[in-house]
Design an enzyme around this catalytic site. Structure first.
Site, PDB file in Angstrom:
ATOM      1  N   GLY A  98      45.906  41.971  43.254  1.00  0.00           N
ATOM      2  CA  GLY A  98      45.367  40.605  43.216  1.00  0.00           C
ATOM      3  C   GLY A  98      43.845  40.595  43.246  1.00  0.00           C
ATOM      4  O   GLY A  98      43.209  40.624  42.200  1.00  0.00           O
ATOM      5  N   SER A 197      46.832  48.010  40.503  1.00  0.00           N
ATOM      6  CA  SER A 197      45.815  46.988  40.250  1.00  0.00           C
ATOM      7  C   SER A 197      44.816  46.940  41.410  1.00  0.00           C
ATOM      8  O   SER A 197      44.208  47.963  41.732  1.00  0.00           O
ATOM      9  CB  SER A 197      46.491  45.637  40.016  1.00  0.00           C
ATOM     10  OG  SER A 197      45.576  44.712  39.482  1.00  0.00           O
ATOM     11  N   TYR A 198      44.652  45.781  42.089  1.00  0.00           N
ATOM     12  CA  TYR A 198      43.706  45.744  43.201  1.00  0.00           C
ATOM     13  C   TYR A 198      44.181  46.598  44.377  1.00  0.00           C
ATOM     14  O   TYR A 198      43.396  46.896  45.281  1.00  0.00           O
ATOM     15  CB  TYR A 198      43.433  44.308  43.668  1.00  0.00           C
ATOM     16  CG  TYR A 198      42.197  44.214  44.531  1.00  0.00           C
ATOM     17  CD1 TYR A 198      40.930  44.138  43.948  1.00  0.00           C
ATOM     18  CD2 TYR A 198      42.271  44.278  45.919  1.00  0.00           C
ATOM     19  CE1 TYR A 198      39.782  44.107  44.729  1.00  0.00           C
ATOM     20  CE2 TYR A 198      41.138  44.245  46.714  1.00  0.00           C
ATOM     21  CZ  TYR A 198      39.891  44.162  46.105  1.00  0.00           C
ATOM     22  OH  TYR A 198      38.754  44.140  46.879  1.00  0.00           O
ATOM     23  N   ASP A 434      46.457  49.172  28.755  1.00  0.00           N
ATOM     24  CA  ASP A 434      45.959  48.144  29.667  1.00  0.00           C
ATOM     25  C   ASP A 434      44.470  47.943  29.454  1.00  0.00           C
ATOM     26  O   ASP A 434      43.695  48.896  29.578  1.00  0.00           O
ATOM     27  CB  ASP A 434      46.232  48.570  31.112  1.00  0.00           C
ATOM     28  CG  ASP A 434      45.633  47.623  32.128  1.00  0.00           C
ATOM     29  OD1 ASP A 434      45.495  46.424  31.821  1.00  0.00           O
ATOM     30  OD2 ASP A 434      45.313  48.087  33.238  1.00  0.00           O
ATOM     31  N   HIS A 488      49.563  47.193  32.115  1.00  0.00           N
ATOM     32  CA  HIS A 488      48.954  47.234  33.438  1.00  0.00           C
ATOM     33  C   HIS A 488      49.939  47.623  34.534  1.00  0.00           C
ATOM     34  O   HIS A 488      49.586  48.346  35.463  1.00  0.00           O
ATOM     35  CB  HIS A 488      48.350  45.855  33.725  1.00  0.00           C
ATOM     36  CG  HIS A 488      47.518  45.772  34.958  1.00  0.00           C
ATOM     37  ND1 HIS A 488      46.381  46.514  35.141  1.00  0.00           N
ATOM     38  CD2 HIS A 488      47.653  45.018  36.082  1.00  0.00           C
ATOM     39  CE1 HIS A 488      45.834  46.213  36.317  1.00  0.00           C
ATOM     40  NE2 HIS A 488      46.603  45.318  36.911  1.00  0.00           N
TER      41      HIS A 488
END
Length: 511
Positions: A98, A197-198, A434, A488
């Site tokens: 996120g 991701s984050y 991605d 991703h």
């Protein structure tokens, strides 16, 4: 003398039998050959779920762990025991990114125990079937909503919703220490921290906290072995400067524009201030603005232009492939944007705007999360999942709009260097299509550590001997790998290949 030795032997045998008895009490095998965790908190076991008929392939548990008694700050978890050997298989904690996105993203759309078949109508509940590529095939999977305010996690103090990397890692560490007190039988299992991701920030910062705790003698002592990061945010400069080479390498911009941009921007794109450089980046933006940045091979999903009639047809693009003998029940979600256009917004120190602050929409831009929204906000589902009701903590959102988040841990590269230097295993993997966090950046920063190459860049195979991606192995137990044709969220786009990668790495088998 012989009598004394005989007595000591009998005591030793008695102690061993006592330990065996404890283990039998703590983890027993049911008539269905499913391990049941008897030491779990009362009422934690999930015995059925709306939408699923039949028997679970392993035992499931869910609930809350309070990480701050004063504020009533509690993190939600869903725990799936291994379908193989829960007593010996690794325990893998999973975090979505996120920042502010629920780990049910991974559970519903990626590597959870079920695939979700959408209902016929927009408000109809999905049907759940077993996922043949769940990571629970080979590991005990622990999904955690972190930090407080994300998913089903909450706090009684609204001040807790202003948070950042350091406090999130501290809370997640506190969560683990308390969780293991509820599930002590898994303390001896190898522990791995994972995410995407984050979570490229969440994972190394949490792993670092765990290592500090181990070194300082904090109890219980965790059996940490390593960590894994998928398409992870890592370093502002590496991530930001990876985008232009990626779009050129993928044939998305011309060689003339690429050369002009290199010359004008001098290889530095993420914090451009020169007007000529900015104009070149604007031209690149124009060329790629209509692409799905989460997977340049997939179509974009534009909810504002999708009619109800189009939705009802459920016509899938040809690129949505079949998995073995069964159709993928839920098509890969059609995505377009992340936090903001990446050429202008790598993750920098300071406030990280959430999805809603960057959009006029009331949902994540160009992200179709209908199935998860319907299922996880159903009252009977929340009750089955042991989650608090909507009236108490609000609706479940794939990515929350209520936290304020600061990136306050800086670059992850020094943390990776420290962890791998201490012998902890690490795999950095990337879906190679991605555009949000492209593999070019991950490959560059892993290479920048300067470790000796143990296994040079080569293809790795899966699915009948097909090339599944490419990999390089370094000294200090560091592996970099790509997954060919994936976006991703690798387990979502390429579930079979993702399970192969996960299974081999967990088993310490070279890709």
């Amino acid at each position: 003398m012989a009598g004394k030795e005989e007595k000591e032997t009998m005591v030793s045998k008695g102690f061993v039998m006592l330990l065996l008895g404890v283990l039998i009490i703590m983890v027993r095998i049911s008539n269905d050959n499913i391990a049941v965790v008897e030491a779990a908190p009362q009422g934690a076991q999930v015995t059925s779920l709306p939408g699923f008929s039949g028997k679970f392939a392993s035992s499931h548990y869910a609930g809350y762990v309070t990480v701050n008694e004063e504020h009533g700050r509690s993190l939600y978890y869903y725990f799936v025991t291994s379908q193989n050997d829960p007593v010996s298989d690794p325990l893998v904690l999973w975090l979505n990114g996120g920042p502010g996105c629920s780990s049910f993203d991974g559970f519903v759309y990626e590597h959870g125990p079920f695939n979700f078949i959408p209902g016929k109508g927009s408000k109809d509940m999905p049907t759940l079937v077993r996922n043949p590529y769940t990571w629970a095939k080979v590991a005990n999977m622990l999904y955690v909503d972190s930090p407080a305010g994300v998913g089903y996690s909450y706090s009684n103090n609204s001040d807790d919703y202003s948070t950042g990397d350091i406090s999130t890692a501290s809370d997640s560490h506190a969560f683990l220490l308390k969780w293991f007190k509820d599930y002590p039988e898994f303390l001896s299992n190898p522990l791995y921290i994972s995410g995407e991701s984050y979570a490229g920030v969440y994972v190394p910062t949490l792993t670092q906290e765990i290592v500090k705790g181990i070194e300082s003698g904090i109890k219980p002592a965790l059996n940490l072995k390593g960590y894994m990061v998928g398409n992870g945010v890592t370093d502002t400069e590496f991530d930001g400067n990876a985008l232009v080479p990626f779009v050129y390498g993928m044939g998305l911009i011309s060689i003339d524009l690429y050369k002009d941009t290199i010359l004008t921007c001098k290889g530095n794109y993420w914090n451009a201030t020169d007007s000529d450089c900015i104009s070149k980046l604007d031209a690149i933006d124009q060329d790629v603005q209509n692409l799905n940045i989460y997977d340049i091979l997939e179509p974009c999903y534009h909810s504002s232009t999708t009619t109800e009639a189009e939705k009802s047809k459920k016509v899938l693009p040809k690129s949505f492939r079949k998995l073995g003998k069964t159709d993928r029940p839920l098509p890969v979600r059609r995505r377009m944007f992340g936090r903001a256009w990446p050429l202008r917004s790598p993750v920098k120190d300071g406030l990280v705007p959430n999805w809603y602050k960057l959009s006029d929409e009331q949902s994540v831009p160009c992200l179709d999360t209908h199935v998860a929204d319907v299922w996880l906000n159903n009252a009977s589902v929340r009750q089955a999942l042991h989650a608090l009701p909507e009236k108490t903590i609000g609706r479940w959102l794939i990515c929350t709009d209520q936290i304020t988040y600061n990136h306050d841990a800086g670059s992850m590269i020094p943390i990776h260097r420290s962890l791998t230097g201490k012998g902890y295993r690490a795999i950095i993997y990337s879906g190679d299509h991605d555009l949000c966090v492209p593999f070019t950046g991950s490959e560059a920063w892993t290479r920048s550590l300067g470790y000796k190459v143990i296994d040079r860049w080569r293809p790795w195979l899966a699915g009948g001997g097909q090339v599944a991606g490419y990999t390089t192995s370094y000294d200090n137990n560091l592996t970099f790998a790509t997954v060919k044709g994936s976006g991703h969220t690798v387990p979502e786009y390429k579930p079979e290949e993702a399970l192969a990668l996960f299974q081999r790495w967990i088993a310490k088998t070279p890709l």
